[in-house]
Write a protein that holds these residues in place. Structure first.
Motif, PDB file in Angstrom:
ATOM      1  N   PRO A 123       3.934 -35.197 -13.886  1.00  0.00           N
ATOM      2  CA  PRO A 123       3.574 -35.272 -15.313  1.00  0.00           C
ATOM      3  C   PRO A 123       4.081 -34.086 -16.117  1.00  0.00           C
ATOM      4  O   PRO A 123       4.450 -34.244 -17.290  1.00  0.00           O
ATOM      5  N   LEU A 124       4.128 -32.885 -15.512  1.00  0.00           N
ATOM      6  CA  LEU A 124       4.616 -31.725 -16.251  1.00  0.00           C
ATOM      7  C   LEU A 124       6.098 -31.858 -16.558  1.00  0.00           C
ATOM      8  O   LEU A 124       6.551 -31.539 -17.669  1.00  0.00           O
ATOM      9  N   ARG A 125       6.873 -32.327 -15.568  1.00  0.00           N
ATOM     10  CA  ARG A 125       8.303 -32.493 -15.792  1.00  0.00           C
ATOM     11  C   ARG A 125       8.568 -33.591 -16.822  1.00  0.00           C
ATOM     12  O   ARG A 125       9.451 -33.448 -17.672  1.00  0.00           O
ATOM     13  N   ARG A 126       7.805 -34.661 -16.768  1.00  0.00           N
ATOM     14  CA  ARG A 126       7.962 -35.727 -17.747  1.00  0.00           C
ATOM     15  C   ARG A 126       7.619 -35.235 -19.152  1.00  0.00           C
ATOM     16  O   ARG A 126       8.283 -35.605 -20.123  1.00  0.00           O
ATOM     17  N   ALA A 127       6.605 -34.392 -19.257  1.00  0.00           N
ATOM     18  CA  ALA A 127       6.236 -33.842 -20.561  1.00  0.00           C
ATOM     19  C   ALA A 127       7.338 -32.943 -21.103  1.00  0.00           C
ATOM     20  O   ALA A 127       7.657 -32.979 -22.303  1.00  0.00           O
ATOM     21  N   ARG A 128       7.945 -32.115 -20.230  1.00  0.00           N
ATOM     22  CA  ARG A 128       9.029 -31.247 -20.685  1.00  0.00           C
ATOM     23  C   ARG A 128      10.247 -32.068 -21.129  1.00  0.00           C
ATOM     24  O   ARG A 128      10.872 -31.753 -22.142  1.00  0.00           O
TER      25      ARG A 128
ATOM     26  N   ARG B 136      20.607 -38.622 -19.977  1.00  0.00           N
ATOM     27  CA  ARG B 136      19.919 -37.662 -19.107  1.00  0.00           C
ATOM     28  C   ARG B 136      19.597 -38.277 -17.749  1.00  0.00           C
ATOM     29  O   ARG B 136      19.647 -37.593 -16.730  1.00  0.00           O
ATOM     30  N   ARG B 137      19.288 -39.547 -17.745  1.00  0.00           N
ATOM     31  CA  ARG B 137      19.036 -40.204 -16.461  1.00  0.00           C
ATOM     32  C   ARG B 137      20.314 -40.257 -15.627  1.00  0.00           C
ATOM     33  O   ARG B 137      20.273 -40.123 -14.398  1.00  0.00           O
ATOM     34  N   ALA B 138      21.467 -40.465 -16.300  1.00  0.00           N
ATOM     35  CA  ALA B 138      22.742 -40.480 -15.577  1.00  0.00           C
ATOM     36  C   ALA B 138      23.074 -39.117 -14.984  1.00  0.00           C
ATOM     37  O   ALA B 138      23.786 -39.027 -13.976  1.00  0.00           O
ATOM     38  N   ARG B 139      22.562 -38.044 -15.592  1.00  0.00           N
ATOM     39  CA  ARG B 139      22.786 -36.686 -15.067  1.00  0.00           C
ATOM     40  C   ARG B 139      21.731 -36.290 -14.036  1.00  0.00           C
ATOM     41  O   ARG B 139      21.718 -35.144 -13.566  1.00  0.00           O
ATOM     42  N   GLY B 140      20.839 -37.192 -13.735  1.00  0.00           N
ATOM     43  CA  GLY B 140      19.806 -36.888 -12.749  1.00  0.00           C
ATOM     44  C   GLY B 140      18.596 -36.195 -13.306  1.00  0.00           C
ATOM     45  O   GLY B 140      17.776 -35.677 -12.534  1.00  0.00           O
ATOM     46  N   LEU B 141      18.444 -36.192 -14.630  1.00  0.00           N
ATOM     47  CA  LEU B 141      17.292 -35.527 -15.259  1.00  0.00           C
ATOM     48  C   LEU B 141      16.203 -36.561 -15.511  1.00  0.00           C
ATOM     49  O   LEU B 141      16.130 -37.203 -16.558  1.00  0.00           O
ATOM     50  N   GLU B 142      15.352 -36.741 -14.537  1.00  0.00           N
ATOM     51  CA  GLU B 142      14.238 -37.663 -14.656  1.00  0.00           C
ATOM     52  C   GLU B 142      12.945 -36.950 -14.279  1.00  0.00           C
ATOM     53  O   GLU B 142      12.945 -36.049 -13.430  1.00  0.00           O
ATOM     54  N   GLY B 143      11.868 -37.384 -14.924  1.00  0.00           N
ATOM     55  CA  GLY B 143      10.596 -36.755 -14.646  1.00  0.00           C
ATOM     56  C   GLY B 143       9.941 -37.235 -13.376  1.00  0.00           C
ATOM     57  O   GLY B 143       9.127 -36.526 -12.778  1.00  0.00           O
ATOM     58  N   GLY B 144      10.325 -38.455 -12.944  1.00  0.00           N
ATOM     59  CA  GLY B 144       9.682 -39.007 -11.754  1.00  0.00           C
ATOM     60  C   GLY B 144       8.185 -39.176 -11.970  1.00  0.00           C
ATOM     61  O   GLY B 144       7.735 -39.589 -13.030  1.00  0.00           O
ATOM     62  N   ARG B 145       7.411 -38.811 -10.949  1.00  0.00           N
ATOM     63  CA  ARG B 145       5.957 -38.915 -11.051  1.00  0.00           C
ATOM     64  C   ARG B 145       5.297 -37.589 -11.394  1.00  0.00           C
ATOM     65  O   ARG B 145       4.068 -37.492 -11.369  1.00  0.00           O
TER      66      ARG B 145
END
Length: 265
Positions: free
Chosen positions: A185-190, A174-183
């Protein structure tokens, strides 16, 4: 990577003992720690277990790695119970605005935290010195546990390192596809929830295939099974159980003599 292999010297005195004896010792120490609601009894039990670490053959680095988060959680239990106690009794230690911590609340919180430390440390010392296959053999031979249950549990334990590797693969892909939560918190939780769901789906599918394969190989039959490695209770195993019980009795006696022992709280 996650592994269930013992992190100790296989020739260490405690590592050579029967897994059932180690389970009995862990159960005795944990039960005493949970029954005693004072701070001194679990502290003495914890000191006794730390004194027994050289006999387990466990390397210090892996032991600290496995205990640090458990002890940190126990410390948080102490702090939370001291700060949010229903009643602050005894001498007041800290009084900053609405925050108050007294000796009674701190003692009660420390008792809960030490009980958690004892249970966590006993479990780590017991399982870190035990091979899962030896544990399954001992459960079926000494405790007469159903072979279907023990073999299924052993297979599930053996798959845990594979799940850890799959978690790393999913997150890397997922990181290779650009799917990272960054900073965020909601995106990281999802992302965490979706990764857990993908891992759960894969685990259920693998469990179904494993169950079918085990049934095809006759693990579901009621024919009495033989054992490739025989497990026996020897004199040293009974010595460990007796030592654990005597340690519990001694810790309780010292706590009673000190006037700190209380139970069933």
């Amino acid at each position: 990577m996650l592994t269930l292999a013992p992190i100790c010297d296989a020739q260490a005195p405690i590592a050579r003992l029967n897994p059932v004896a180690k389970l009995a010792a862990v159960a005795a120490v944990t039960t005493m720690a949970l029954l005693a609601s004072d701070w001194l009894t679990p502290l003495l039990l914890l000191a006794a277990m730390l004194a027994a670490v050289p006999f387990t053959g466990i390397r210090l680095g892996p032991l600290v790695h496995r205990l640090k988060w458990l002890w940190l959680a126990a410390g948080m239990v102490t702090v939370v119970n001291a700060v949010f106690a229903a009643e602050q009794t005894g001498r007041l230690l800290i009084a900053v605005g609405p925050l108050e911590i007294s000796t009674g609340a701190l003692s009660a919180g420390a008792a809960l935290g030490l009980r958690a430390c004892v249970a966590a440390t006993a479990g780590v010392l017991g399982f870190a010195t035990t091979d899962p296959t030896d544990l399954a053999d001992a459960l079926t031979q000494q405790l007469k546990a159903p072979p279907r249950f023990t073999i299924g549990a052993l297979s599930a334990l053996r798959l845990l390192p594979l799940m850890g590797a799959e978690w790393q693969q999913i997150t890397t892909a997922r990181r290779a596809r650009g799917l990272e939560g960054g900073r965020n918190p909601l995106r990281r939780a999802r992302l965490f929830a979706s990764t857990m769901f993908a891992l759960l789906v894969g685990a259920i599918r693998r469990a179904g295939r494993l169950a079918a394969a085990m049934d095809a190989r006759g693990f579901d039959s009621e024919i009495p099974r033989t054992y490739a490695r025989e497990q026996r209770m020897r004199g040293a195993d009974w010595v460990l159980i007796a030592a654990a019980v005597l340690t519990c009795v001694a810790a309780m006696a010292v706590s009673v003599a000190y006037g700190a022992f209380t139970a069933f709280a």
